[in-house]
Design a protein around this motif. Structure first.
Motif, PDB file in Angstrom:
ATOM      1  N   TRP A  90     109.213  48.721  72.477  1.00  0.00           N
ATOM      2  CA  TRP A  90     110.104  49.837  72.816  1.00  0.00           C
ATOM      3  C   TRP A  90     110.920  49.575  74.075  1.00  0.00           C
ATOM      4  O   TRP A  90     111.834  50.327  74.380  1.00  0.00           O
ATOM      5  CB  TRP A  90     109.313  51.133  72.985  1.00  0.00           C
ATOM      6  N   GLY A  91     110.558  48.536  74.821  1.00  0.00           N
ATOM      7  CA  GLY A  91     111.261  48.246  76.059  1.00  0.00           C
ATOM      8  C   GLY A  91     111.143  49.371  77.073  1.00  0.00           C
ATOM      9  O   GLY A  91     112.047  49.620  77.859  1.00  0.00           O
ATOM     10  N   PHE A  92     109.998  50.040  77.057  1.00  0.00           N
ATOM     11  CA  PHE A  92     109.779  51.211  77.909  1.00  0.00           C
ATOM     12  C   PHE A  92     108.942  50.802  79.110  1.00  0.00           C
ATOM     13  O   PHE A  92     107.731  50.634  79.019  1.00  0.00           O
ATOM     14  CB  PHE A  92     109.095  52.308  77.084  1.00  0.00           C
ATOM     15  N   TRP A  93     109.597  50.598  80.258  1.00  0.00           N
ATOM     16  CA  TRP A  93     108.938  50.109  81.460  1.00  0.00           C
ATOM     17  C   TRP A  93     107.806  50.995  81.971  1.00  0.00           C
ATOM     18  O   TRP A  93     106.765  50.480  82.396  1.00  0.00           O
ATOM     19  CB  TRP A  93     109.964  49.870  82.571  1.00  0.00           C
ATOM     20  N   PRO A  94     107.945  52.319  81.966  1.00  0.00           N
ATOM     21  CA  PRO A  94     106.813  53.129  82.460  1.00  0.00           C
ATOM     22  C   PRO A  94     105.516  52.879  81.683  1.00  0.00           C
ATOM     23  O   PRO A  94     104.441  52.784  82.274  1.00  0.00           O
ATOM     24  CB  PRO A  94     107.302  54.565  82.309  1.00  0.00           C
ATOM     25  N   ALA A  95     105.622  52.721  80.372  1.00  0.00           N
ATOM     26  CA  ALA A  95     104.417  52.420  79.580  1.00  0.00           C
ATOM     27  C   ALA A  95     103.857  51.060  79.988  1.00  0.00           C
ATOM     28  O   ALA A  95     102.644  50.876  80.080  1.00  0.00           O
ATOM     29  CB  ALA A  95     104.741  52.442  78.086  1.00  0.00           C
ATOM     30  N   GLY A  96     104.744  50.120  80.252  1.00  0.00           N
ATOM     31  CA  GLY A  96     104.310  48.806  80.708  1.00  0.00           C
ATOM     32  C   GLY A  96     103.575  48.878  82.034  1.00  0.00           C
ATOM     33  O   GLY A  96     102.621  48.141  82.264  1.00  0.00           O
ATOM     34  N   MET A  97     104.003  49.779  82.905  1.00  0.00           N
ATOM     35  CA  MET A  97     103.344  49.927  84.206  1.00  0.00           C
ATOM     36  C   MET A  97     101.948  50.530  84.045  1.00  0.00           C
ATOM     37  O   MET A  97     101.011  50.144  84.747  1.00  0.00           O
ATOM     38  CB  MET A  97     104.184  50.789  85.149  1.00  0.00           C
ATOM     39  N   VAL A  98     101.799  51.464  83.116  1.00  0.00           N
ATOM     40  CA  VAL A  98     100.474  52.038  82.839  1.00  0.00           C
ATOM     41  C   VAL A  98      99.551  50.947  82.306  1.00  0.00           C
ATOM     42  O   VAL A  98      98.402  50.810  82.751  1.00  0.00           O
ATOM     43  CB  VAL A  98     100.574  53.217  81.851  1.00  0.00           C
ATOM     44  N   VAL A  99     100.048  50.153  81.371  1.00  0.00           N
ATOM     45  CA  VAL A  99      99.259  49.056  80.806  1.00  0.00           C
ATOM     46  C   VAL A  99      98.906  48.050  81.897  1.00  0.00           C
ATOM     47  O   VAL A  99      97.766  47.574  81.971  1.00  0.00           O
ATOM     48  CB  VAL A  99     100.011  48.380  79.637  1.00  0.00           C
ATOM     49  N   LEU A 100      99.864  47.730  82.756  1.00  0.00           N
ATOM     50  CA  LEU A 100      99.605  46.807  83.858  1.00  0.00           C
ATOM     51  C   LEU A 100      98.495  47.341  84.764  1.00  0.00           C
ATOM     52  O   LEU A 100      97.579  46.614  85.144  1.00  0.00           O
ATOM     53  CB  LEU A 100     100.876  46.562  84.673  1.00  0.00           C
ATOM     54  N   GLY A 101      98.557  48.624  85.104  1.00  0.00           N
ATOM     55  CA  GLY A 101      97.528  49.232  85.942  1.00  0.00           C
ATOM     56  C   GLY A 101      96.156  49.183  85.291  1.00  0.00           C
ATOM     57  O   GLY A 101      95.156  48.862  85.946  1.00  0.00           O
ATOM     58  N   MET A 102      96.114  49.477  83.998  1.00  0.00           N
ATOM     59  CA  MET A 102      94.833  49.429  83.281  1.00  0.00           C
ATOM     60  C   MET A 102      94.286  48.002  83.233  1.00  0.00           C
ATOM     61  O   MET A 102      93.089  47.777  83.432  1.00  0.00           O
ATOM     62  CB  MET A 102      95.003  49.992  81.874  1.00  0.00           C
ATOM     63  N   ALA A 103      95.166  47.037  82.978  1.00  0.00           N
ATOM     64  CA  ALA A 103      94.737  45.636  82.915  1.00  0.00           C
ATOM     65  C   ALA A 103      94.227  45.163  84.278  1.00  0.00           C
ATOM     66  O   ALA A 103      93.228  44.435  84.360  1.00  0.00           O
ATOM     67  CB  ALA A 103      95.889  44.754  82.437  1.00  0.00           C
ATOM     68  N   TRP A 104      94.906  45.584  85.333  1.00  0.00           N
ATOM     69  CA  TRP A 104      94.497  45.240  86.702  1.00  0.00           C
ATOM     70  C   TRP A 104      93.075  45.743  86.955  1.00  0.00           C
ATOM     71  O   TRP A 104      92.215  45.017  87.453  1.00  0.00           O
ATOM     72  CB  TRP A 104      95.502  45.872  87.668  1.00  0.00           C
ATOM     73  N   HIS A 105      92.835  46.985  86.579  1.00  0.00           N
ATOM     74  CA  HIS A 105      91.525  47.608  86.757  1.00  0.00           C
ATOM     75  C   HIS A 105      90.461  46.829  85.968  1.00  0.00           C
ATOM     76  O   HIS A 105      89.396  46.500  86.502  1.00  0.00           O
ATOM     77  CB  HIS A 105      91.588  49.062  86.277  1.00  0.00           C
ATOM     78  N   LEU A 106      90.758  46.559  84.698  1.00  0.00           N
ATOM     79  CA  LEU A 106      89.776  45.863  83.860  1.00  0.00           C
ATOM     80  C   LEU A 106      89.476  44.463  84.387  1.00  0.00           C
ATOM     81  O   LEU A 106      88.329  44.012  84.331  1.00  0.00           O
ATOM     82  CB  LEU A 106      90.262  45.773  82.416  1.00  0.00           C
ATOM     83  N   ALA A 107      90.493  43.791  84.890  1.00  0.00           N
ATOM     84  CA  ALA A 107      90.270  42.455  85.444  1.00  0.00           C
ATOM     85  C   ALA A 107      89.320  42.517  86.634  1.00  0.00           C
ATOM     86  O   ALA A 107      88.403  41.692  86.757  1.00  0.00           O
ATOM     87  CB  ALA A 107      91.607  41.826  85.848  1.00  0.00           C
ATOM     88  N   PHE A 108      89.521  43.498  87.504  1.00  0.00           N
ATOM     89  CA  PHE A 108      88.619  43.653  88.649  1.00  0.00           C
ATOM     90  C   PHE A 108      87.211  44.012  88.190  1.00  0.00           C
ATOM     91  O   PHE A 108      86.222  43.492  88.720  1.00  0.00           O
ATOM     92  CB  PHE A 108      89.156  44.705  89.622  1.00  0.00           C
ATOM     93  N   ASP A 109      87.104  44.904  87.208  1.00  0.00           N
ATOM     94  CA  ASP A 109      85.789  45.259  86.681  1.00  0.00           C
ATOM     95  C   ASP A 109      85.108  44.046  86.049  1.00  0.00           C
ATOM     96  O   ASP A 109      83.911  43.824  86.239  1.00  0.00           O
ATOM     97  CB  ASP A 109      85.908  46.364  85.627  1.00  0.00           C
ATOM     98  N   GLN A 110      85.868  43.284  85.283  1.00  0.00           N
ATOM     99  CA  GLN A 110      85.318  42.122  84.588  1.00  0.00           C
ATOM    100  C   GLN A 110      84.704  41.138  85.585  1.00  0.00           C
ATOM    101  O   GLN A 110      83.609  40.635  85.372  1.00  0.00           O
ATOM    102  CB  GLN A 110      86.425  41.433  83.794  1.00  0.00           C
ATOM    103  N   GLY A 112      84.018  41.854  88.958  1.00  0.00           N
ATOM    104  CA  GLY A 112      83.074  42.528  89.840  1.00  0.00           C
ATOM    105  C   GLY A 112      81.759  42.908  89.193  1.00  0.00           C
ATOM    106  O   GLY A 112      80.738  43.017  89.868  1.00  0.00           O
ATOM    107  N   ASN A 113      81.768  43.109  87.874  1.00  0.00           N
ATOM    108  CA  ASN A 113      80.552  43.552  87.180  1.00  0.00           C
ATOM    109  C   ASN A 113      79.946  42.469  86.290  1.00  0.00           C
ATOM    110  O   ASN A 113      79.051  42.756  85.499  1.00  0.00           O
ATOM    111  CB  ASN A 113      80.856  44.794  86.331  1.00  0.00           C
TER     112      ASN A 113
END
Length: 146
Positions: A90-110, A112-113
Motif C-alpha cells: 500500500w506504500g503506507f508509511w505510518p503502517a510501516g512505522m508501526v511494523v518497524l516498532g513492533m519488530a524492534w521490540h521483538l528483536a530486543f525480546d528475542q 534479552g529473553n
C-alpha cells in the motif's frame, strides 16, 4: 525484557527513523508502537489470573513467569511479515512505522529473553503448537515458577 527497558530502547529507534529522514510524527509512531506492543501482556494476565489484582500483581505475575498460558498475540514475527507486506503493497508509511516498532521490540525480546524462553517462542504458531502452555515455552519452568 522489562517495560522500562523497552521505553529506553524506543529512544534510539526514534533517532534512527529521524536520521533516515522521516518526519518526527513517524519517529514517534515507531517508538510508541515499540512500547505499546506489550499491551498483550494485559490480556494474558486477565485471562490467566481471572481478573485484575493491581499493578504490582500484574508486573510480578508477568516478570516472574507466574502465568500458566502465554498467548501474547502481538508478540509474533508472523504479524511483522504480514504488516511489512501490507505496508509495502500500500506504500503506507505510518503502517510501516508501526511494523518497524513492533519488530524492534521483538528483536530486543528475542535477544534479552533467549535464556528464558524456548527457541521459536516469538512465533505465535510455535506457541499455538504447544497449546500456549507456559511450562512448555520456558526453558526451565522450575526456575520461573519457584
Amino acid at each position: 525484557m522489562k517495560a522500562s527497558r523497552h521505553v529506553l530502547a524506543a529512544i534510539p529507534l526514534a533517532a534512527v527513523v529521524l536520521a533516515a529522514g522521516r518526519p518526527l510524527s513517524e519517529a514517534c509512531l515507531a517508538a510508541t508502537a515499540s512500547v505499546l506492543i506489550d499491551l498483550d501482556h494485559l490480556g494474558d494476565y486477565l485471562l490467566c489470573r481471572g481478573g485484575w489484582y493491581g499493578l504490582k500483581d500484574f508486573f510480578s505475575s508477568c516478570n516472574e513467569g507466574r502465568l500458566n498460558r502465554l498467548y501474547l498475540v502481538l508478540h509474533a514475527w508472523e504479524w511483522i511479515i504480514l504488516g511489512l507486506c501490507a505496508a509495502l503493497a500500500w506504500g503506507f508509511w505510518p503502517a510501516g512505522m508501526v511494523v518497524l516498532g513492533m519488530a524492534w521490540h521483538l528483536a530486543f525480546d528475542q535477544v534479552g529473553n533467549r535464556g528464558i524462553v524456548t527457541p521459536g517462542f516469538y512465533w505465535i504458531t510455535r506457541r499455538a503448537r504447544v497449546g500456549f502452555d507456559a511450562w512448555k515455552l520456558y526453558r526451565d519452568p522450575a526456575k520461573i515458577y519457584a
